[in-house]
Design a protein around this motif. Structure first.
Motif, PDB file in Angstrom:
ATOM      1  N   LEU A 160     103.475  65.069  -4.030  1.00  0.00           N
ATOM      2  CA  LEU A 160     103.923  65.841  -5.188  1.00  0.00           C
ATOM      3  C   LEU A 160     104.136  64.955  -6.424  1.00  0.00           C
ATOM      4  CD1 LEU A 160     106.473  68.309  -3.569  1.00  0.00           C
ATOM      5  CD2 LEU A 160     104.283  68.895  -4.619  1.00  0.00           C
ATOM      6  N   THR A 161     103.031  64.485  -6.997  1.00  0.00           N
ATOM      7  CA  THR A 161     103.135  63.761  -8.256  1.00  0.00           C
ATOM      8  C   THR A 161     102.676  64.691  -9.370  1.00  0.00           C
ATOM      9  OG1 THR A 161     100.881  62.927  -8.271  1.00  0.00           O
ATOM     10  CG2 THR A 161     102.505  61.643  -7.065  1.00  0.00           C
ATOM     11  N   THR A 162     103.020  64.342 -10.589  1.00  0.00           N
ATOM     12  CA  THR A 162     102.656  65.212 -11.707  1.00  0.00           C
ATOM     13  C   THR A 162     101.158  65.143 -12.017  1.00  0.00           C
ATOM     14  OG1 THR A 162     103.449  63.423 -13.130  1.00  0.00           O
ATOM     15  CG2 THR A 162     104.907  65.294 -12.811  1.00  0.00           C
ATOM     16  N   SER A 163     100.452  64.191 -11.372  1.00  0.00           N
ATOM     17  CA  SER A 163      98.984  64.177 -11.510  1.00  0.00           C
ATOM     18  C   SER A 163      98.375  65.322 -10.723  1.00  0.00           C
ATOM     19  CB  SER A 163      98.402  62.868 -10.978  1.00  0.00           C
ATOM     20  OG  SER A 163      98.958  61.779 -11.635  1.00  0.00           O
ATOM     21  N   ASN A 164      99.117  65.812  -9.754  1.00  0.00           N
ATOM     22  CA  ASN A 164      98.607  66.885  -8.900  1.00  0.00           C
ATOM     23  C   ASN A 164      99.118  68.263  -9.308  1.00  0.00           C
ATOM     24  OD1 ASN A 164      97.028  65.206  -7.368  1.00  0.00           O
ATOM     25  ND2 ASN A 164      98.678  64.739  -5.917  1.00  0.00           N
ATOM     26  N   MET A 165      99.541  68.368 -10.563  1.00  0.00           N
ATOM     27  CA  MET A 165      99.997  69.651 -11.081  1.00  0.00           C
ATOM     28  C   MET A 165      99.221  69.947 -12.359  1.00  0.00           C
ATOM     29  SD  MET A 165     104.010  68.854 -10.489  1.00  0.00           S
ATOM     30  CE  MET A 165     104.542  68.287  -8.867  1.00  0.00           C
ATOM     31  N   ILE A 166      98.555  71.090 -12.392  1.00  0.00           N
ATOM     32  CA  ILE A 166      97.721  71.440 -13.548  1.00  0.00           C
ATOM     33  C   ILE A 166      98.337  72.632 -14.276  1.00  0.00           C
ATOM     34  CG2 ILE A 166      95.434  72.118 -14.340  1.00  0.00           C
ATOM     35  CD1 ILE A 166      95.008  69.617 -12.899  1.00  0.00           C
ATOM     36  N   LEU A 167      98.593  72.424 -15.552  1.00  0.00           N
ATOM     37  CA  LEU A 167      99.146  73.490 -16.385  1.00  0.00           C
ATOM     38  C   LEU A 167      97.981  74.223 -17.053  1.00  0.00           C
ATOM     39  CD1 LEU A 167     101.728  74.744 -17.681  1.00  0.00           C
ATOM     40  CD2 LEU A 167     101.466  73.075 -19.508  1.00  0.00           C
ATOM     41  N   THR A 168      97.881  75.515 -16.777  1.00  0.00           N
ATOM     42  CA  THR A 168      96.775  76.284 -17.368  1.00  0.00           C
ATOM     43  C   THR A 168      97.216  76.900 -18.701  1.00  0.00           C
ATOM     44  OG1 THR A 168      97.425  78.321 -16.265  1.00  0.00           O
ATOM     45  CG2 THR A 168      95.921  76.888 -15.076  1.00  0.00           C
ATOM     46  N   SER A 169      96.242  77.429 -19.403  1.00  0.00           N
ATOM     47  CA  SER A 169      96.549  77.989 -20.729  1.00  0.00           C
ATOM     48  C   SER A 169      97.462  79.207 -20.602  1.00  0.00           C
ATOM     49  CB  SER A 169      95.262  78.355 -21.454  1.00  0.00           C
ATOM     50  OG  SER A 169      94.495  79.219 -20.634  1.00  0.00           O
ATOM     51  N   SER A 170      97.461  79.853 -19.438  1.00  0.00           N
ATOM     52  CA  SER A 170      98.342  81.007 -19.245  1.00  0.00           C
ATOM     53  C   SER A 170      99.773  80.582 -18.918  1.00  0.00           C
ATOM     54  CB  SER A 170      97.796  81.883 -18.113  1.00  0.00           C
ATOM     55  OG  SER A 170      97.799  81.148 -16.907  1.00  0.00           O
ATOM     56  N   GLY A 171     100.005  79.245 -18.839  1.00  0.00           N
ATOM     57  CA  GLY A 171     101.357  78.752 -18.589  1.00  0.00           C
ATOM     58  C   GLY A 171     101.697  78.628 -17.114  1.00  0.00           C
TER      59      GLY A 171
END
Lengths: 219, 327
Positions: free
Chosen positions: A127-138
């Motif tokens: 669970l690193t922030t490299s493995n979290m993707i923020l999409t345009s829908s939030g």
């Protein structure tokens, strides 16, 4: 219609990740590559196991309503997974640019997602922030379940949270407190106050277990 | 500048002498070998007391140096076993007082890294430090040797030594287990535990001992255990190499002598266009020279410690130590 390889997204230690146009859909092909440094027997076993496990984890997570890429194809002979390409920004790069309320919203969602995974016997494992993707829908998507596993052990959940906290500490030192607080809020909304407290105690214990750590001296 | 360094963190009592140019003038080490089982700290300390005087004299003789020629006394204050550490610290303090020379505190793990950098002529490597007491993957960043992966429980060397004991093999166990492994033909399934960037070997040990009871062929067990353990380490090292983008991979510590481990890590380095280097055998295990050389580096930057504050630190983490000579 056909398959068009667009580019290499990343060449990690374990796998090469390609971006492809697959019958008109933007996809990611994650291919686990052989490693010369381990014996071929162990190598193939590990690659197969991990490919199969990762696919199962993604499919299960999806069924729980957790935002993760959809799996389209799994090939255990060629050890690859074909999955949905998630268009967005890596949370890692975006955190410093976000307004406070969005950071809190994102991490609350991540906490909620991880809570749901944990409640249904899945740990992410990286669970690193490299493995979290923020999409345009939030929405924040969790990707890369390559180190995940099916487990309801307190220990494994604790390690998951410990890694999350450590990733925040090492990469986003200025925002650790607010991000982790938001994360816990989301996590608690699924797991409940009692269970969350139990896991946090475990995290503390895990941190004190490392070799020569200062926390251990307190005892 | 000439610095004398004393090592006594675990089984080795060593005295080394080094000068400013990085010449190792002496490296004399006496190793305590347990009669059976692992290291008993008090027995090891007793051994160190008995050999300390001889080791010191021999080091001075080999270096052709008189006590009064020394500019500083470096001492490994940790991490390690309390009773052992105190023997070296006692001698270092006594020498510092008698000669009226400054005492230079040295972290044992930093010393393993520095001696490897010196002897392999590496500039800025990713370091894989494997011994009976430590399993650390480290690289220099922002003033310190940062830890990019470590064991969550027992050290790799400790793990293989313990397995060797259970198999009734003499110590040190790593070469024994590897020799049997080279006759193995089959790899059995064992727990492969990498959590993020950290490794766990205690589960592997438990599983291996269970397989042993079930009557598996010992050679196959050794092969499986070695391949699993080194593959775990290689995976973490590879990720650290990819992450830090260092162009050198250096292996240090007692287990650096392992030919199979060298082979595995060489392949890891090759895949990432890094140069692979190994600390020479004589500086792989704990030794006095590495403390002396790190003492030179530290002393040049004015690092000393008053005698009355020179407590031993059993749990002195690598990444707690400021490393001004690299900044």
């Amino acid at each position: 219609m056909e398959i068009i390889r667009l580019c290499v997204i990343s060449k990690g230690a374990e796998a090469i990740i390609f971006k492809e146009l697959w019958y008109g859909i933007m996809v990611v092909r994650k291919v686990r590559i052989p490693k010369k440094y381990r014996s071929p027997m162990l190598d193939l076993v590990l690659r197969r196991q991990r490919t199969s496990l990762e696919a199962k984890l993604l499919i299960e997570a999806k069924s729980l309503g957790v935002p993760v890429p959809t799996v389209f194809e799994v090939d255990l002979d060629n050890t690859y997974i074909l999955m949905e390409f998630i268009e967005g920004m890596r949370l890692r790069d975006f955190i410093p640019k976000m307004p406070l309320d969005e950071r809190i919203k994102s991490f609350t969602q991540v906490g909620n997602s991880v809570g749901r995974l944990h409640a249904h016997g899945i740990v992410h494992g990286d669970l690193t922030t490299s493995n979290m993707i923020l999409t345009s829908s939030g929405n924040v998507y969790l990707i890369d379940f390559g180190l995940g596993m099916f487990s309801s052990e307190l220990e494994d959940r604790g390690v998951d949270i410990h890694l999350m906290l450590r990733a925040l500490e090492s990469t986003h030192a200025a925002y650790v407190e607010e991000c982790f607080k938001a994360f816990l809020k989301g996590y608690e909304s699924v797991m409940g106050v009692k269970e969350t407290r139990k896991i946090l105690n475990k995290v503390k214990e895990i941190r004190s277990r490392g070799r020569y750590v200062s926390e251990r001296r307190v005892r | 500048m000439i610095v004398l360094g004393i090592e006594s963190t675990a089984h080795t009592f060593g005295v080394g002498i080094a000068d400013e140019e990085g010449r190792i003038l002496a490296n004399i080490n006496a190793i305590y070998v347990p009669r059976g089982g692992g290291i008993l700290p008090r027995e090891a300390a007793r051994h160190h007391f008995l050999v300390a005087d001889k080791v010191l004299r021999r080091a001075l003789k080999v270096a052709n140096v008189k006590l009064r020629d020394l500019d500083a006394i470096a001492i490994a204050l940790g991490p390690g076993m309390g009773p052992c550490l105190r023997v070296g610290a006692l001698m270092a303090r006594a020498l510092a007082v008698k000669l009226n020379r400054p005492l230079v505190p040295v972290n044992h793990c930093v010393a393993h890294i520095e001696i490897a950098r010196l002897t392999t002529q590496s500039q800025d490597p990713l370091v894989v430090y494997i011994s009976g007491g430590n399993t650390i993957i480290s690289a220099f960043a922002e003033g310190r040797y940062r830890i990019f992966g470590e064991t969550l429980d027992i050290a790799l060397g400790n793990f293989l030594d313990t397995l060797a004991r259970e198999l009734g093999l003499p110590q040190p166990g790593v070469p024994q287990v590897e020799a049997l492994a080279s006759k193995g033909t089959k790899i059995i399934e064992l727990p492969y535990i990498v959590k993020g960037q950290d490794m766990s070997f205690s589960g592997l040990l438990t599983a291996a001992l269970r397989k042993l009871k079930e009557g598996i062929r010992v050679e196959d067990l050794c092969l499986s255990v070695v391949e699993y353990a080194y593959a775990m380490l290689a995976e973490v090292a590879e990720r650290a190499l990819a992450h830090t983008r260092k162009k050198e991979l250096v292996l240090t510590g007692g287990v650096a002598r392992s030919k199979r481990l060298q082979e595995v890590l060489r392949q890891v380095a090759e895949e990432h266009d890094a140069v692979f280097k190994v600390v020479p055998d004589e500086y792989a295990g704990d030794n006095g020279a590495m403390i002396a050389w790190t003492g030179v580096l530290a002393f040049r930057h004015g690092i000393t410690i008053p005698i009355e504050k020179s407590y031993v630190k059993q749990r002195w983490r690598l990444d707690e130590v400021e490393v001004p000579w690299r900044s």
